[in-house]
Design an enzyme around this catalytic site. Sequence first.
Site, short mmCIF file in Angstrom:
data_model
loop_
_atom_site.label_atom_id
_atom_site.label_comp_id
_atom_site.label_asym_id
_atom_site.label_seq_id
_atom_site.Cartn_x
_atom_site.Cartn_y
_atom_site.Cartn_z
N ARG A 87 0.83 -1.33 0.11
CA ARG A 87 -0.47 -0.33 -0.03
C ARG A 87 0.79 1.41 0.32
NH1 ARG A 87 -3.48 -2.62 3.27
NH2 ARG A 87 -2.49 -1.49 5.26
N GLU A 116 3.93 -7.85 16.70
CA GLU A 116 3.21 -8.23 18.14
C GLU A 116 3.60 -9.93 18.61
OE1 GLU A 116 -1.04 -6.92 20.33
OE2 GLU A 116 -0.94 -6.54 18.16
#
Lengths: 172, 172
Positions: A59, A96
């Site tokens: 993106r 994460e």
Amino acid sequence: MEHIKKYISEIKDYPKEGIVFKDINPIYKQPKLWNQLMLPLEKLISEAKPNYIAGIESRGFISASALAFKLELGFIPIRKPNKLPGKVIGVNYKLEYGEDRLEIQQNLIERNSKVIILDDLLATGGTANAAGNLIKEAGANLIGYAFLVELTALEGRNKLDSNLLIESLIKY
Amino acid sequence: MEHIKKYISEIKDYPKEGIVFKDINPIYKQPKLWNQLMLPLEKLISEAKPNYIAGIESRGFISASALAFKLELGFIPIRKPNKLPGKVIGVNYKLEYGEDRLEIQQNLIERNSKVIILDDLLATGGTANAAGNLIKEAGANLIGYAFLVELTALEGRNKLDSNLLIESLIKY
């Protein structure tokens, strides 16, 4: 820029549960709006006079290459592992859960040239920080970061070198 | 455009043995050269007056979004499976070994709007043809294809609808 928020779709539980994804594709399909959104970055980047704008797959390529082409600056692709041909330089970074990696082609950027990273989203800052380290690793001079959208609650900005230019257009 | 070939790196056996990969990243980093390369497409696309330029993930995003932004046209991302948020339309297509899939967001393109697909490379034509079918599936009017590089020996052009505009800048 607040009036542009109404064109950003919010998609619940994407890419995973609990996350509300901000979808800016509706802006890219409206050229006047897209140009209006990018105008402050055009000014900022013109003044900062980098040699290159680096974009992060996938993106991030969209607005980084668009602005590079319009401002007649070089565009440098930063990609996920094993996507670039020839010799590459890479950095691993923590997510994460687990780890990810970004790569850049070796010798694509001239040493000491000035680079701005432009990405669509500043979230936790992990990807942006890794991309910045990669630019430095390649021997170039990272002068700043620009983002279309910043999720301020995630404090990603704190992960980035505060001596650099850090700009975002739309803040949540 | 022949003089631009010397800036395209050729990388042997990438992404697999027997293939000589044409790497156009060295062009993107040289804005004058990149602009010069794109000039014929700028003219062609300006004259064809599409509403949108569609780009195919990931390399295809680079020049498609750049030209859309410069010409003030909308940019539409065509992506690999499970990369787009919200409801999507998809098409499956055959590769030499196995199958692949492209997706577009549902309702992103207005029905009957005019779309040109711009990709970096025309090889076997499988991906370009699938992208074209996807645009039609979405109810839009596909008016043509443009490519930066065409590998003519692979005859990918024959897979595409010959009633449409089909243009490539650099032929091998």
